[in-house]
Design a protein around this motif. Structure first.
Motif, short mmCIF file in Angstrom:
data_model
loop_
_atom_site.label_atom_id
_atom_site.label_comp_id
_atom_site.label_asym_id
_atom_site.label_seq_id
_atom_site.Cartn_x
_atom_site.Cartn_y
_atom_site.Cartn_z
N LEU A 1 -0.57 -0.27 -23.21
CA LEU A 1 -0.96 0.52 -22.34
C LEU A 1 -0.64 -0.26 -20.93
CD1 LEU A 1 -2.90 3.68 -22.67
CD2 LEU A 1 -0.42 3.48 -23.02
N PRO A 2 -0.31 -0.03 -19.59
CA PRO A 2 -0.38 -0.67 -18.48
C PRO A 2 -1.66 -1.32 -18.06
CG PRO A 2 1.23 1.02 -18.11
CD PRO A 2 0.53 1.22 -19.64
N ASN A 3 -2.76 -0.39 -18.62
CA ASN A 3 -4.05 -1.08 -18.19
C ASN A 3 -4.52 -1.98 -19.40
OD1 ASN A 3 -4.52 0.80 -20.43
ND2 ASN A 3 -5.74 2.09 -19.48
N GLY A 4 -3.82 -2.30 -20.32
CA GLY A 4 -4.35 -3.36 -21.16
C GLY A 4 -4.90 -2.93 -22.37
N LEU A 5 -4.96 -1.51 -22.73
CA LEU A 5 -5.31 -1.13 -23.93
C LEU A 5 -4.25 -1.18 -25.03
CD1 LEU A 5 -7.43 0.84 -25.50
CD2 LEU A 5 -6.05 2.61 -24.93
N HIS A 6 -4.86 -1.95 -26.00
CA HIS A 6 -3.79 -2.12 -27.22
C HIS A 6 -3.83 -0.79 -28.11
CE1 HIS A 6 -1.02 -4.57 -29.62
NE2 HIS A 6 -1.69 -4.39 -30.64
N VAL A 7 -2.80 -0.56 -28.46
CA VAL A 7 -2.53 0.84 -29.30
C VAL A 7 -2.03 0.64 -30.69
CG1 VAL A 7 -1.87 3.19 -29.36
CG2 VAL A 7 -2.37 2.34 -27.22
N ILE A 8 -2.54 1.19 -31.79
CA ILE A 8 -2.07 0.79 -32.96
C ILE A 8 -1.84 2.26 -33.69
CG2 ILE A 8 -1.89 -0.49 -35.34
CD1 ILE A 8 -3.99 -2.38 -34.15
N LEU A 9 -0.83 2.57 -34.11
CA LEU A 9 -0.23 3.91 -34.83
C LEU A 9 -0.03 3.44 -36.36
CD1 LEU A 9 1.45 5.67 -31.77
CD2 LEU A 9 -1.12 5.69 -32.20
N HIS A 10 -0.54 4.18 -37.30
CA HIS A 10 -0.10 4.48 -38.66
C HIS A 10 0.14 5.81 -39.07
CE1 HIS A 10 0.25 3.75 -42.82
NE2 HIS A 10 -0.81 4.41 -43.15
N ASN B 1 -10.12 -4.77 -23.16
CA ASN B 1 -11.15 -5.10 -24.23
C ASN B 1 -11.00 -4.43 -25.50
OD1 ASN B 1 -12.74 -7.57 -25.04
ND2 ASN B 1 -14.51 -6.18 -24.62
N ALA B 2 -10.19 -3.59 -25.60
CA ALA B 2 -10.41 -2.63 -26.56
C ALA B 2 -8.99 -2.27 -27.54
CB ALA B 2 -10.53 -1.10 -26.09
N VAL B 3 -9.00 -1.93 -28.54
CA VAL B 3 -7.96 -1.32 -29.49
C VAL B 3 -8.29 0.12 -29.72
CG1 VAL B 3 -6.78 -1.91 -31.68
CG2 VAL B 3 -7.61 -3.71 -30.44
N LEU B 4 -7.31 0.75 -29.50
CA LEU B 4 -7.16 2.31 -29.89
C LEU B 4 -6.33 2.42 -31.20
CD1 LEU B 4 -7.65 5.43 -29.70
CD2 LEU B 4 -5.62 5.30 -28.32
N SER B 5 -6.83 2.59 -32.44
CA SER B 5 -6.14 2.65 -33.61
C SER B 5 -6.29 4.04 -34.05
CB SER B 5 -6.85 1.45 -34.48
OG SER B 5 -6.14 1.59 -35.88
N ILE B 6 -5.03 4.61 -34.65
CA ILE B 6 -5.16 5.82 -35.09
C ILE B 6 -4.33 6.08 -36.35
CG2 ILE B 6 -4.31 8.07 -34.74
CD1 ILE B 6 -4.20 7.41 -31.55
N ALA B 7 -4.67 6.56 -37.32
CA ALA B 7 -3.98 6.30 -38.77
C ALA B 7 -4.17 8.00 -39.14
CB ALA B 7 -4.62 5.49 -39.78
N GLY B 8 -3.14 8.28 -39.82
CA GLY B 8 -3.07 9.44 -40.72
C GLY B 8 -1.94 10.44 -40.34
N ASP B 9 -2.19 11.65 -40.38
CA ASP B 9 -1.11 12.68 -40.31
C ASP B 9 -0.55 13.07 -38.95
OD1 ASP B 9 0.77 14.86 -40.93
OD2 ASP B 9 -0.69 16.23 -41.10
N ILE B 10 0.36 12.04 -38.32
CA ILE B 10 0.62 12.24 -36.78
C ILE B 10 2.09 11.93 -36.78
CG2 ILE B 10 -1.55 11.09 -36.09
CD1 ILE B 10 -0.19 8.55 -35.74
N ASP B 11 2.56 12.54 -35.83
CA ASP B 11 4.03 12.31 -35.47
C ASP B 11 3.93 11.01 -34.28
OD1 ASP B 11 6.03 12.65 -32.91
OD2 ASP B 11 6.82 13.18 -35.01
N VAL B 12 4.67 9.85 -34.50
CA VAL B 12 4.22 8.66 -33.64
C VAL B 12 4.77 8.86 -32.50
CG1 VAL B 12 5.02 6.37 -33.18
CG2 VAL B 12 4.40 7.02 -35.67
N ALA B 13 6.02 9.48 -31.95
CA ALA B 13 6.48 9.97 -30.73
C ALA B 13 5.50 10.81 -30.01
CB ALA B 13 7.83 10.36 -30.66
N GLN B 14 5.09 11.96 -30.58
CA GLN B 14 4.11 12.89 -29.94
C GLN B 14 2.75 12.05 -29.67
OE1 GLN B 14 2.74 16.08 -32.38
NE2 GLN B 14 2.75 17.35 -30.90
N THR B 15 2.30 11.27 -30.60
CA THR B 15 1.10 10.45 -30.45
C THR B 15 1.07 9.66 -29.21
OG1 THR B 15 0.41 10.84 -32.71
CG2 THR B 15 -0.73 9.17 -31.59
#
Length: 442
Positions: free
Chosen positions: A32-41, A209-223
């Motif tokens: 994200l522009p604020n530096g949050l690293h996002v990982i989606l599985h 200084n953070a990683v948001l990691s989301i895993a499971g039954d998601i739709d990537v575009a919507q998430t």
């Protein structure tokens, strides 16, 4: 003997088959522009989603006179936010079919919720609230101060051998913040002012200084849309500068004594400073632990508990951390066996590892065990979320480390195991601690 070999062979086949089931973990990652690293599985195999945030802050980021802050925030950030009343955080999770928790190490703090997948929004909102505007006030600080003190009493002060890692680490490390334990000093927490807690939060609990990691039954575009809606408003923090405190090698064996009023049976321990978790040698040291004390068929257990019967317990493990690790052995005597005899028996098995290659059968067994452990670690969505975040946080932003672990395991040879034992498990480079019954000196 034939039956034993047959059973071991069958077990090896089962473990190898399990490791063969390991599938590549697909993921999408971005900032994200604020530096949050996002990982989606995305995994549609069950209607479950794990939402996690890993902050790259642990006890090693604390000041010498203000230890325990990172662990304290593990508790404090459940107190409430501008939009979540005190005591409501966990109720919101449980009343919506979820579970949540957090844990802190010397290197990172990890918060998570596991929900039915239709509650993804709730998980994202809770973590964004925690990050954006938690309530940090005197009431919360006083409340959690008492909670942490009670945790220390229950888990450390009143538990047999509860202080052994503390006693080892403060002798094994001189300069590095690993020399104090994650729970820190209660006196430091008592002395800290509210402004200090707020400053610690402002510095470390920021999106960059953070990683948001989301895993499971998601739709990537919507998430992605939901993540942007909930986390983009969080302001970016100042860049964090961290410099590893270097330790000089131990060149002469350190022998010392510690006392524990909660024990009746003494113990002898040895500890060696070893490389951090990203080193290939760290994997070799983990394998050495499994060879020496991984179950009833391990070298130390068979020799000292089964055959000689001079030990009630014996073990070895690699306490692996980001900057360094601590390789620790321990033994508790049976039948009043002198502690020096136990240390000699442990050292003899280490010398064998340093001198000879382990057998092909032992090597295959260890490889299969580690591969099976890898599969199990990624069998739940929370494990996948955490391991994705771990790769980015600790392996030079290499999120794909999750898919490279098996190759790393398989790349460790018998020669690597022998060489690592020879390199790091030297008598003149260790702490030997006699851990005895009695009242500790204050």
């Amino acid at each position: 003997m034939l039956l034993q070999k047959t059973l071991l062979s069958a077990a090896a086949v089962v473990l190898a088959s399990a490791a063969g089931l390991a599938q590549k973990v697909a993921f999408t990652e971005y900032d994200l522009p604020n530096g949050l690293h996002v990982i989606l599985h995305e995994d549609k195999s069950a209607p479950v989603v794990a939402v996690s945030v890993m902050y790259h802050v642990g006890s090693k980021n604390e000041e010498t006179s203000r230890t325990g802050f990172a662990h304290f925030f593990e508790h404090l950030l459940f107190e409430g936010t501008d939009n979540i009343k005190r005591g409501e955080f966990m109720r919101l999770v449980s009343s919506n079919g979820g579970e949540n928790n957090a844990n802190t190490s010397q290197d990172r703090t990890f918060y998570y919720e596991v929900f039915p997948s239709n509650q993804l929004k709730l998980g994202l909102w809770l973590e964004s609230e925690r990050m954006m505007h938690p309530v940090i006030n005197e009431v919360g600080v006083r409340t959690q101060n008492e909670v942490v003190k009670e945790e220390k009493r229950l888990r450390i002060d009143n538990v047999p051998y509860g202080h052994f890692t503390e006693e080892i680490f403060k002798r094994l490390f001189y300069n590095h913040p690993y020399k104090w334990q994650t729970i820190g000093s209660m006196a430091d927490l008592d002395a800290a002012k509210l402004e200090e807690f707020k400053a610690f939060f402002k510095k470390y609990y920021v999106p960059n200084n953070a990683v948001l990691s989301i895993a499971g039954d998601i739709d990537v575009a919507q998430t992605k849309e939901l993540v942007a809606a909930y986390f983009s408003p969080v302001p970016q923090g100042e860049p964090i500068q961290y410099k590893k405190a270097e330790e000089q090698p131990i060149t002469k064996m350190i022998v010392d004594t510690a006392y524990d009023a909660n024990i009746q049976i003494p113990a002898i321990m040895s500890a060696y400073r070893v490389p951090g978790l990203t080193s290939k040698d760290a994997t070799a040291m983990e394998m050495i632990s499994a060879i020496l004390s991984g179950g009833a068929s391990s070298k130390l257990y068979k020799k000292m508990v089964d055959e000689k019967k001079n030990s009630l317990q014996v073990g070895a493990f690699n306490y692996v951390l980001e900057d360094y690790g601590a390789y620790i052995t321990y033994a508790l005597p049976n039948n009043n066996t002198p502690l020096d005899v136990l240390l000699k028996d442990v050292d003899e098995e280490i010398v064998k590892l340093q001198t000879n290659l382990i057998s092909e059968d032992d090597y295959k067994k260890i490889q299969n065990q580690f591969e099976n452990n890898y599969v199990n670690a990624n069998s739940r969505m929370l494990g996948v979320a955490e391991n994705l975040a771990k790769g980015y946080t600790f392996y030079n932003k290499n999120t794909n480390n999750i898919n490279q672990e098996l190759d790393k395991i398989r790349s460790v040879s018998r020669e690597d195991i022998r060489d690592a034992a020879k390199k790091y498990l030297q008598p003149n480079a260790r702490v030997v601690l006699y851990y005895l019954p009695g009242k500790a000196s204050l």
